[in-house]
Motif scaffolding. Sequence first.
Motif, PDB file in Angstrom:
ATOM      1  N   VAL A  87     -72.147 -47.182 -36.554  1.00 33.03           N
ATOM      2  CA  VAL A  87     -71.401 -48.290 -35.956  1.00 33.03           C
ATOM      3  C   VAL A  87     -70.231 -48.615 -36.882  1.00 33.03           C
ATOM      4  N   GLU A  88     -69.179 -49.146 -36.298  1.00 29.75           N
ATOM      5  CA  GLU A  88     -68.028 -49.517 -37.116  1.00 29.75           C
ATOM      6  C   GLU A  88     -68.238 -50.893 -37.726  1.00 29.75           C
ATOM      7  N   SER A  90     -66.542 -53.396 -37.797  1.00 28.94           N
ATOM      8  CA  SER A  90     -66.047 -54.521 -36.998  1.00 28.94           C
ATOM      9  C   SER A  90     -67.065 -54.988 -35.954  1.00 28.94           C
ATOM     10  N   ALA A  91     -68.145 -54.231 -35.772  1.00 33.03           N
ATOM     11  CA  ALA A  91     -69.156 -54.588 -34.768  1.00 33.03           C
ATOM     12  C   ALA A  91     -69.889 -55.862 -35.167  1.00 33.03           C
ATOM     13  N   SER A  92     -70.427 -56.559 -34.174  1.00 29.43           N
ATOM     14  CA  SER A  92     -71.178 -57.787 -34.445  1.00 29.43           C
ATOM     15  C   SER A  92     -72.664 -57.474 -34.599  1.00 29.43           C
ATOM     16  N   TYR A  94     -74.963 -58.694 -32.842  1.00 27.85           N
ATOM     17  CA  TYR A  94     -75.470 -58.494 -31.484  1.00 27.85           C
ATOM     18  C   TYR A  94     -75.244 -57.054 -31.025  1.00 27.85           C
ATOM     19  N   ASP A  95     -74.038 -56.539 -31.279  1.00 22.04           N
ATOM     20  CA  ASP A  95     -73.726 -55.149 -30.930  1.00 22.04           C
ATOM     21  C   ASP A  95     -74.683 -54.188 -31.642  1.00 22.04           C
ATOM     22  N   ALA A  96     -74.950 -54.481 -32.907  1.00 20.32           N
ATOM     23  CA  ALA A  96     -75.820 -53.618 -33.705  1.00 20.32           C
ATOM     24  C   ALA A  96     -77.251 -53.616 -33.157  1.00 20.32           C
ATOM     25  N   CYS A  98     -78.173 -54.175 -30.076  1.00 21.02           N
ATOM     26  CA  CYS A  98     -78.163 -53.409 -28.825  1.00 21.02           C
ATOM     27  C   CYS A  98     -78.155 -51.905 -29.101  1.00 21.02           C
ATOM     28  N   THR A  99     -77.341 -51.492 -30.056  1.00 16.91           N
ATOM     29  CA  THR A  99     -77.252 -50.066 -30.405  1.00 16.91           C
ATOM     30  C   THR A  99     -78.572 -49.561 -30.961  1.00 16.91           C
ATOM     31  N   SER A 137     -73.344 -62.737 -31.803  1.00 16.16           N
ATOM     32  CA  SER A 137     -72.104 -62.054 -31.420  1.00 16.16           C
ATOM     33  C   SER A 137     -70.935 -62.483 -32.300  1.00 16.16           C
TER      34      SER A 137
END
Length: 209
Positions: A87-88, A90-92, A94-96, A98-99, A137
């Motif tokens: 993941v980059e 800049s991800a949140s 929440y994004d992490a 989900c991934t 997020s």
Amino acid sequence: MELNERQKKIIEITKENGPITGEQIAEKLNLTRATLRPDLAILTMSGFLDARPRVGYFYTGKTQSQLLTDKVKRMTVKSYQSIPVVVEESASAYDAICTMFLEDVGTLFVVNKDGVLIGALSRKDLLRASLGNQDLSAIPISVIMSRMPNITFCHSHDLIIDVAKLLIERQIDGMPVVKETDKGLEVTGRLTKTNVTRAFVELAEGQFD
């Protein structure tokens, strides 16, 4: 590996008479050379016997334990690594989450805009971030991740046994497989406890060459 009775007899004959040709071994067992060919191939590939052109077969003197050790010392990360999940920065959080859920992994590797490894994110990191009524997020993973140089990594040419020791010593579930570039460390794979377990199961079942 478990040797059958004929293979054990071949080893004994080779111990006592080596170097000895396949034809001579077959004669002592009252069998044809063709019948013995699979057994001789197995014993040679396994390391019990060695063969030299125009000389014949001879016993290497190695026990099953020594042969197993030799095989373990040849097992490299390249043969067992998995595809990395990155993941980059800049991800949140929440994004992490989900991934991590969608990819079914325990660790995410964080890279910058150049694709260079800068950190790692574990389930524990995300669990800590989710405590308290915070907006996940709005939390960048760069705030909660573990950063280089505190990331344990390995290379594709490293031995599985050495990486397994690191996983135990550092008490981690996995690590990135990297290669050096002009910009930094590029993530090319991941090596986890599951990968290590699969490697040793294959070894125990005789699937490793």
